[in-house]
Design an enzyme around this catalytic site. Sequence first.
Site, PDB file in Angstrom:
ATOM      1  N   LYS A   1      76.622  59.476  46.486  1.00 31.87           N
ATOM      2  CA  LYS A   1      77.545  60.371  45.910  1.00 31.87           C
ATOM      3  C   LYS A   1      77.787  61.409  46.960  1.00 31.87           C
ATOM      4  CE  LYS A   1      78.462  58.179  41.940  1.00 31.87           C
ATOM      5  NZ  LYS A   1      77.291  57.025  41.698  1.00 31.87           N
TER       6      LYS A   1
HETATM    7  C1  LIG Z   1      77.719  55.797  41.231  1.00 34.07           C
HETATM    8  C2  LIG Z   1      76.373  54.843  41.639  1.00 34.07           C
HETATM    9  C3  LIG Z   1      76.673  53.606  41.493  1.00 34.07           C
HETATM   10  C4  LIG Z   1      78.240  52.767  40.888  1.00 34.07           C
HETATM   11  O1  LIG Z   1      79.095  53.156  41.843  1.00 34.07           O
HETATM   12  P1  LIG Z   1      80.502  52.833  41.484  1.00 34.07           P
HETATM   13  O2  LIG Z   1      81.411  53.702  42.593  1.00 34.07           O
HETATM   14  O3  LIG Z   1      80.722  53.765  40.184  1.00 34.07           O
HETATM   15  O4  LIG Z   1      80.826  51.415  41.066  1.00 34.07           O
HETATM   16  C5  LIG Z   1      75.747  52.663  41.772  1.00 34.07           C
HETATM   17  N1  LIG Z   1      74.500  52.817  42.232  1.00 34.07           N
HETATM   18  C6  LIG Z   1      74.321  54.339  42.285  1.00 34.07           C
HETATM   19  C7  LIG Z   1      72.933  54.732  42.583  1.00 34.07           C
HETATM   20  C8  LIG Z   1      75.290  55.259  41.774  1.00 34.07           C
HETATM   21  O5  LIG Z   1      75.002  56.525  41.813  1.00 34.07           O
END
Ligand SMILES: *Cc1c(COP(=O)(O)O)cnc(C)c1O
Length: 458
Positions: A112
Amino acid sequence: MNYISTRGNAKKLNFEGVLLKGLADDGGLYIPESTPVMSADEINSLSKKTYQEIAFHIIKKFTGETFPDSVLNEMIFESYKNFTSKSIAPLVEYEKDKYIMELFHGPTLAFKDIAMQLISRMLNFILTKRNIDSTIICATSGDTGGAAVDAFSSNNRVKLFVLLPDGRVSDVQRRMMTTVKSKNIKILSIDGNFDDCQNIVKNLFNDHDFSKNVNLSGVNSINWARIMVQCVYYFTAFSFIEDKDIPINFIVPTGNFGDIYAGYLAKSMGLPISKLIIATNINDILKRCIDTGIYEISDVIPSNSPSMDIQISSNFERLLFDLEGKDPLKVRKCMTLLSDNGKFKLSKNAHSQLKEMFDADALDIAETLKTIKHVYLKYNIIIDPHTAVGFGVSLKKPNLPVVTLSTAHPAKFPETVFEAIGKYPALPTKHKNLHSLSENIQCMPNNAQKIKDYIVSQ
Ligand SMILES: *Cc1c(COP(=O)(O)O)cnc(C)c1O
């Protein structure tokens, strides 16, 4: 470039408008009116460039004239200067034609950070230019919140409210949000699951008076800017791989369908991706949809990969728009059925297109633990439970050349890793004090009106 809503009843916006807005006024999600397509030559020419240069090349196509080139360049440089890997998203080849792409070298140890660092700077530029302030509301399944807290903690044009599902994020995830002492940040623990948090966010956006009053913006992957920034690493992965003749498949640990939709965007732009493979935990709505053509919500079951404990995969609406012939009427019909009956059925044609481009598999809690152990014993690599879900799916397809996205650092989920291998992963030095700092957190009911009142009171 103009952006339109998947539901067809909101006005077109340019990138600046889309970044500020998040969700469209008709409840839909913004997408570009037409996707920029790149030739094979253009894509191959990226191989000699750095991550930052590739990011500039791709992002510029979507932001148009919003930022002067020198500003965009500078923002990209600043966003990634504190990443602990020089290549930002390094590719590890653990077996011939099998790779893990590490997306966790940012400040809060999950993928993120890659988009959030840049979005904070983009927003700051626009808010400063317009001389306005903004309220940002962010629902988190665990990692988006931390990334937003880090990215916005020194952004004085923004007041950030993070909604997290009470008791459903790991201690490390929660502490990364609650121990940052910035006056412009409030962490709200909601008595509900991630879908409840996200529904509150959508509800706040759909209250147009409220949203105007507080100048509401959103940084969940319903905001196009997230998708745009994340599609960059699909291109950098391709640029790292030497043998360009082997079609690549990406395995993406999936929750809200943002990260994998970014892969779909890269594919639509011309990147030669064979299949995009959805990896989910027991909350497997997307796998069921691929198998049956029916998108049906069931209860969220807590798992050991909590960032994917999601049933309503918001970004699926963007794909649905394309699958159903870019017809907003059909999207609206599906979304009405979803909110009225908790399910909708894809048309036959949409379902077969979906199956042609995507594949899906799911891992349960025990399989996730087993995979962490397997990878540790066989390759001496400690992976986090979300990455393990992806890796477990790759094990079911032994002959396929794959890039599995590693979405978080194992130190974010120490208990689960310990359960799997009897050993705690070390927290990077930057976070060594995490467990001794005091926390700031507010418990709130699962009630949109109460959240609105709280935001106004602040
Ligand atoms: C947010 C997240 C996901 C999922 O990603 P999306 O874009 O919501 O499908 C998978 N793994 C981790 C560690 C995350 O923080």
